[in-house]
Design an enzyme around this catalytic site. Structure first.
Site, PDB file in Angstrom:
ATOM      1  CD  GLU A   1      -2.049  -4.263  11.275  1.00 42.14           C
ATOM      2  OE1 GLU A   1      -2.644  -4.064  10.207  1.00 42.14           O
ATOM      3  OE2 GLU A   1      -0.840  -4.576  11.316  1.00 42.14           O
TER       4      GLU A   1
ATOM      5  CG  HIS B   1      -5.668 -35.632  16.847  1.00 39.56           C
ATOM      6  ND1 HIS B   1      -5.908 -36.821  17.490  1.00 39.56           N
ATOM      7  CD2 HIS B   1      -6.595 -35.533  15.859  1.00 39.56           C
ATOM      8  CE1 HIS B   1      -6.924 -37.437  16.890  1.00 39.56           C
ATOM      9  NE2 HIS B   1      -7.360 -36.676  15.903  1.00 39.56           N
TER      10      HIS B   1
ATOM     11  CE  LYS C   1      -3.496   2.413   2.690  1.00 41.25           C
ATOM     12  NZ  LYS C   1      -4.442   2.388   3.783  1.00 41.25           N
TER      13      LYS C   1
ATOM     14  N   GLY D   1      -4.911  -1.824   4.855  1.00 44.48           N
ATOM     15  CA  GLY D   1      -4.152  -2.977   4.364  1.00 44.48           C
ATOM     16  C   GLY D   1      -4.862  -4.296   4.636  1.00 44.48           C
ATOM     17  NE  ARG D   2      -6.675  -3.569  10.689  1.00 43.73           N
ATOM     18  CZ  ARG D   2      -6.015  -2.424  10.787  1.00 43.73           C
ATOM     19  NH1 ARG D   2      -4.867  -2.264  10.146  1.00 43.73           N
ATOM     20  NH2 ARG D   2      -6.484  -1.413  11.495  1.00 43.73           N
TER      21      ARG D   2
ATOM     22  CD  GLU E   1       9.111  -6.031   7.279  1.00 44.08           C
ATOM     23  OE1 GLU E   1       8.825  -4.950   6.721  1.00 44.08           O
ATOM     24  OE2 GLU E   1       9.009  -6.202   8.499  1.00 44.08           O
TER      25      GLU E   1
END
Ligand code: F6P
Length: 560
Positions: free
Chosen positions: A369, A400, A211, A283-284, A217
């Site tokens: 967030e 499990h 964005k 963004g999310r 990163e």
């Protein structure tokens, strides 16, 4: 509508819920026995989603009080404010319009916000994405050596990764043949290294999704990918010696998705090969914007349009359904009930659908967030607990592993189970339909949580008296079961929108801005400050606190 957050905790509805809680003694066995219709009465429909709320811990009175709470915080007005583009993201002074991304073309009345005709812009950008998707799949878009693209690598992180990868995994059966999408997010060099190691640069296309186009990163990984492309082409005797050749390679093998098209150009990607979106898409909340380009290429424009239509169906349900039948509103309000009155700290999402294996991770960003905040949108402290820890794994694997705690632990863990009626792989084991074996687990788990097993029932099985307590299940452990006929692009869109709106409801009750994310900033800033010390700068190392210094020293002593 009040522009200030309304303090839910000082409302009459909150006080009434507190009083209600004092005498609240949930007994799902009893409630189901007393009301044989409870199951059907509290099973609602939202779009194509069949949502059974009946095994949650509520009575009619609880629901009535939660509805009053929703009215007190003016939830309907806040929903309308979001859909109409008011700047409800107060700390960033932005509209919150992910719902506009999935409005059908020619929806009326037109949505014009801050002078922008949102509908026109959304559909123009979608057309660009669709055109790109078609050109990649029919081979019009080729790599610099003239070969067809067979692998797309989406490089992004957070919302620029979790949505696309979750949806790609969920919709694998719809992925066009001859095309694979991979995802790189982590700045751990292992991620880019492992993802690219067996790829052919001639047939690989990168989508750099960010964005802001400033994320460390993503930009680091994008540069690594660009270097890999140039080196890999050179290894295959494609001349990469001059700037022009390198530029051409980038033009044929890199596209970008961003709101910052100027920064895209600075990276060397032709803005003609970039897809935009707007600052009013968080963004999310962006998988349904151009951030979903990798998905659109993978499943094709028609399926992507179905995905968007799914979101829209739930948007319409949310904005126009009375609380009593409004699934996102009720699920959000029940989460408030659990968090603020029944002391739940976490919420598990357990999909009985292997294709949804990344859905819990996706929801972690969406919910945590958004609602992990301790101040309200006017800067004042929150007046109660906010933001549960969301987590989960697909069933039956979780059974499990951690279900022990959900069934018999001391903590209350509300659970959402998700399943679909039709499997993609219709397999049989002898006489058994394997999907039915699988779903038997889905049906059994909510039953076990709700109704448990009494000491007498354990004894009746012949269990030795001293072991009886260990084998008792208290029951009264809440769950919601969500089902759909299939995991289609539309039902996936519906599921995502459902959780977006659940998150919104909780944020409104808590009075917080669910659309900013200032809490991620400090760590990013400190990483930049610490980096010189990690690289060996002694002065920078000396400035660190004793713990950080000793950790860095350990790293430097052990790094080969
Ligand atoms: O983690 C913070 C955050 O800003 C997320 O909200 C966002 O989804 C992610 O980083 C990636 O940001 P961008 O898309 O700008 O690279």
């Amino acid at each position: 509508m009040s522009t200030e957050p309304i303090d839910a905790t000082s409302s009459p509805a909150w006080a009434a819920l507190r009083t209600h809680k004092e005498s609240f003694a949930p007994n799902l066995r009893q409630w189901f026995a007393n009301d044989p219709q409870r199951g059907t009465k509290y099973t609602l429909r939202a779009g194509d989603l069949h949502v059974d709320l009946s095994k949650n811990l509520f009575t009619e009175e609880t629901l009535a009080l939660l509805s009053k709470l929703a009215d007190h915080v003016q939830l309907q007005d806040r929903i309308d404010a979001m859909f109409s583009g008011e700047h409800i993201n107060v700390t960033e002074d932005r509209a919150v319009l992910h719902t506009a991304l999935r409005r059908p073309q020619n929806a009326m009345p037109e949505l014009v916000v801050d002078g922008q005709n949102v509908d026109v812009d959304v559909h123009a950008e979608l057309e660009k994405v669709y055109d790109f998707a078609r050109r990649v799949s029919d081979g019009q878009w080729r790599g610099v050596t003239g070969e067809k693209i067979s692998t797309i690598v989406n490089i992004g992180i957070g919302g620029s990764d979790l949505g696309p990868v979750m949806a790609y995994e969920a919709l694998k059966p719809y992925v066009r043949s001859g095309l694979e999408v991979r995802f790189v997010s982590n700045i751990d060099p292992t991620d880019v290294g492992e993802t690219l190691c067996d790829l052919d640069p001639r047939t690989t296309l990168f989508i750099i999704a960010s964005k802001t186009f400033t994320t460390l990163e993503t930009l680091t990984n994008a540069r690594l990918a660009r270097r890999w492309l140039w080196d890999g082409l050179a290894d295959r005797d494609v001349a990469m010696t001059d700037d022009d050749a390198r530029r051409q390679a980038v033009a044929r093998h890199f596209v970008a998705v961003s709101t910052a098209l100027d920064k895209v150009a600075d990276f060397g990607i032709d803005p003609d090969n970039a897809f935009g979106f707007w600052d009013w898409v968080g963004g999310r909340y962006s998988v349904d914007s151009a951030i979903g380009t990798s998905l659109a290429v993978a499943i094709g424009p028609e399926r992507f349009a179905e995905f968007l239509a799914g979101f829209h169906a739930i948007d319409e349900h949310f904005r126009s359904t009375p609380w009593k039948e409004n699934v996102p509103a009720l699920m959000g309000l029940l989460n408030v009930w659990y968090t603020n009155f029944l002391d739940a700290h976490t919420h598990a999402v357990l999909p009985y659908a292997q294709y949804l294996h990344r859905f819990p991770a996706y929801l972690q960003q969406l919910t945590m967030e958004s609602n992990g905040k301790s101040v309200r949108w006017n800067g004042s402290p929150v007046t109660g607990e906010t933001g549960e820890v969301w987590w989960g794994e697909p069933g039956t694997n979780g059974q499990h592993a951690f279900y022990q705690l959900i069934h018999q632990g001391t903590r209350l863990v509300p659970v959402d189970f998700i399943a679909v009626a039709n499997p993609e792989h219709d397999l049989v084991d002898g006489d058994h339909d394997v999907h039915e074996l699988f779903l038997a687990n889905f049906f059994a788990q909510s039953k076990a949580l709700a109704f448990g097993k009494t000491a007498d029932e354990v004894r009746a099985e012949g269990t030795a008296e001293d072991i009886v307590p260990a084998r008792v299940f208290s029951g009264n452990r809440p769950s919601t079961s969500i089902m759909a006929a299939d995991l289609s692009p539309s039902t996936l869109g519906q599921l995502i929108a459902l959780y977006e709106h659940i998150t919104f409801v909780q944020g409104i009750v808590w009075g917080i801005d669910s659309f900013d994310q200032w809490g991620v900033e400090l760590g990013k800033q400190l990483a930049l400050e610490v980096a010189p010390a990690v690289a060996g700068d002694q002065a920078a190392l000396a400035e660190q606190d004793s713990s950080t210094r000793s950790l860095i020293e350990f790293y430097r002593e052990n790094r080969r």
